[in-house]
Design an enzyme around this catalytic site. Sequence first.
Site, PDB file in Angstrom:
ATOM      1  N   GLY A 289     -30.115  40.924  14.066  1.00 25.15           N
ATOM      2  CA  GLY A 289     -28.913  40.267  13.578  1.00 25.15           C
ATOM      3  C   GLY A 289     -28.696  40.483  12.088  1.00 25.15           C
ATOM      4  N   THR A 290     -29.755  40.451  11.316  1.00 23.79           N
ATOM      5  CA  THR A 290     -29.634  40.625   9.872  1.00 23.79           C
ATOM      6  C   THR A 290     -29.057  41.996   9.544  1.00 23.79           C
ATOM      7  OG1 THR A 290     -31.492  39.138   9.474  1.00 23.79           O
ATOM      8  CG2 THR A 290     -30.936  40.678   7.703  1.00 23.79           C
TER       9      THR A 290
ATOM     10  N   THR B  70     -34.746  56.822  14.561  1.00 22.21           N
ATOM     11  CA  THR B  70     -35.146  56.929  15.965  1.00 22.21           C
ATOM     12  C   THR B  70     -34.920  55.600  16.670  1.00 22.21           C
ATOM     13  OG1 THR B  70     -36.804  58.556  15.372  1.00 22.21           O
ATOM     14  CG2 THR B  70     -37.080  57.475  17.509  1.00 22.21           C
TER      15      THR B  70
ATOM     16  N   SER C 185     -28.277  39.468  18.320  1.00 21.09           N
ATOM     17  CA  SER C 185     -29.700  39.691  18.067  1.00 21.09           C
ATOM     18  C   SER C 185     -30.485  39.477  19.360  1.00 21.09           C
ATOM     19  CB  SER C 185     -30.186  38.721  16.997  1.00 21.09           C
ATOM     20  OG  SER C 185     -31.603  38.757  16.921  1.00 21.09           O
TER      21      SER C 185
ATOM     22  N   GLN D 163     -26.018  33.341  17.560  1.00 22.88           N
ATOM     23  CA  GLN D 163     -26.422  32.107  18.249  1.00 22.88           C
ATOM     24  C   GLN D 163     -25.580  31.834  19.481  1.00 22.88           C
ATOM     25  OE1 GLN D 163     -29.021  30.211  17.826  1.00 22.88           O
ATOM     26  NE2 GLN D 163     -29.777  31.040  15.904  1.00 22.88           N
TER      27      GLN D 163
ATOM     28  N   CYS E 208     -35.249  29.627   8.103  1.00 25.29           N
ATOM     29  CA  CYS E 208     -35.279  30.305   6.809  1.00 25.29           C
ATOM     30  C   CYS E 208     -35.394  29.319   5.657  1.00 25.29           C
ATOM     31  CB  CYS E 208     -34.026  31.147   6.633  1.00 25.29           C
ATOM     32  SG  CYS E 208     -33.620  32.074   8.106  1.00 25.29           S
TER      33      CYS E 208
HETATM   34  C1  LIG Z   1     -31.228  34.519  13.536  1.00 28.56           C
HETATM   35  C2  LIG Z   1     -29.859  34.752  13.001  1.00 28.56           C
HETATM   36  C3  LIG Z   1     -29.530  35.934  12.331  1.00 28.56           C
HETATM   37  C4  LIG Z   1     -30.558  36.988  12.024  1.00 28.56           C
HETATM   38  O1  LIG Z   1     -30.980  37.670  13.187  1.00 28.56           O
HETATM   39  P1  LIG Z   1     -32.382  38.449  13.157  1.00 28.56           P
HETATM   40  O2  LIG Z   1     -32.363  39.247  14.429  1.00 28.56           O
HETATM   41  O3  LIG Z   1     -33.451  37.403  13.170  1.00 28.56           O
HETATM   42  O4  LIG Z   1     -32.386  39.302  11.952  1.00 28.56           O
HETATM   43  C5  LIG Z   1     -28.231  36.109  11.909  1.00 28.56           C
HETATM   44  N1  LIG Z   1     -27.292  35.174  12.141  1.00 28.56           N
HETATM   45  C6  LIG Z   1     -27.557  34.031  12.794  1.00 28.56           C
HETATM   46  C7  LIG Z   1     -26.475  33.053  13.033  1.00 28.56           C
HETATM   47  C8  LIG Z   1     -28.850  33.780  13.242  1.00 28.56           C
HETATM   48  O5  LIG Z   1     -29.112  32.634  13.857  1.00 28.56           O
END
Ligand SMILES: *Cc1c(COP(=O)(O)O)cnc(C)c1O
Length: 384
Positions: free
Chosen positions: A72-73, A238, A200, A180, A325
């Site tokens: 997600g990041t 990759t 994610s 989420q 976090c």
């Molecule tokens: C957990 C989260 C992310 C980050 O996702 P990762 O796969 O852990 O990097 C981004 N946005 C939201 C809303 C999240 O809850």
Amino acid sequence: MRRIYLDHSATAPVHPRVATAVTRYMLTDYGNASSVHSFGREARRALDLAREQVAELIGAEDVREIIFTSGGTESDNLALKGVARASRRRGDHIITSAVEHHAVLHTCKALEKEGFRVTIVGVDSEGRVDPEEVREAVTDDTILISIMLANNEIGTIQPVRKIADIARKMDVVMHTDAVQAAGQIPVNVVDLDVDLMSLSGHKMYGPKGVGVLYVRRKTRIGPTEHGGHHERNLRAGTENVAGIVGLGEACAVTLEELSHREAHLSRLRDRLIEGLLKMDGVQLNGPRRERLPNNVNVNVNGIEGEAMLLNLDAQGIAASSGSACTSGTLEASHVLMACGVEAEQAHGSLRMTLGRDNSQEDMDYVLEVLPGIVKKLRAMSPLA
Ligand SMILES: *Cc1c(COP(=O)(O)O)cnc(C)c1O
């Protein structure tokens, strides 16, 4: 001791079907998807299937709109930096909200250092963005709007479709962080009418370290990493074949389970919220409705959240204070602050995020154990 996991918004366990699917691409079909031999071709086939599974879950019309990332990041970073840098000649203004994940907010900060301007719209006391406020923030220089679909701390579901309609009319690119929301509620890119959407794996019963950025055809965006020609030149490197297979399978499982999962979790959520609100000095954070089915977040007055977490953990209950976090730091949650919660109260916040394996008995156990912990801590606390 009984162990109850109530931190699914930090990360969810991998679904058994996901674990099985992943193992094959680690132990047997471990080829590089770019290789011409049979190992490579099998990996390529697996990637193609996963792309179809993701596209089906989110209603993407073309599998080429699915870009696999490391999570997600990275998806949020690619969306924001990729669009901003590619649109620099058209404008320099980005709109986002005060309750976004740090993957969006800190990326905006980084873009400000590159000369972009960012407007951060506020939220109401339940964490909701007002689409009209977004409309008023749009200028001729606006190139991108990024508003999350559902909040990771308090579960607020945002009026993304309404905001996307505004973006469409004003010819602005629309991104939503649906990390989420996916796996909890229906998430459809056509219904939402967004140009970009982040997912994610590990928040939806898939593996950690793998994600998706949905990129609608013709969206102006460039890569942030440079290397090979993977993922339609948008994400070099990759492919994480096993992880991607797992994410694809998690999407397939979600498609099958979603309506049952939603009903099951919202029943548990409501039972837990009801019980918690019967306790003295407890308030709900976030909305009662238009809330993720798996999210419970309350303030417990007169108590330090971290102390509550440790005591719950000692009784086998894994919960969190706000987001993963911010825990471990003394900073109050930026989401609760944006909702107007006082810093002192925000320190007493408790988030419990439910998953498909949780039961009514789990909720009842929490409601049995928590009052004793609160009573003990309040007796010790100088705040009370
Ligand atoms: C957990 C989260 C992310 C980050 O996702 P990762 O796969 O852990 O990097 C981004 N946005 C939201 C809303 C999240 O809850």
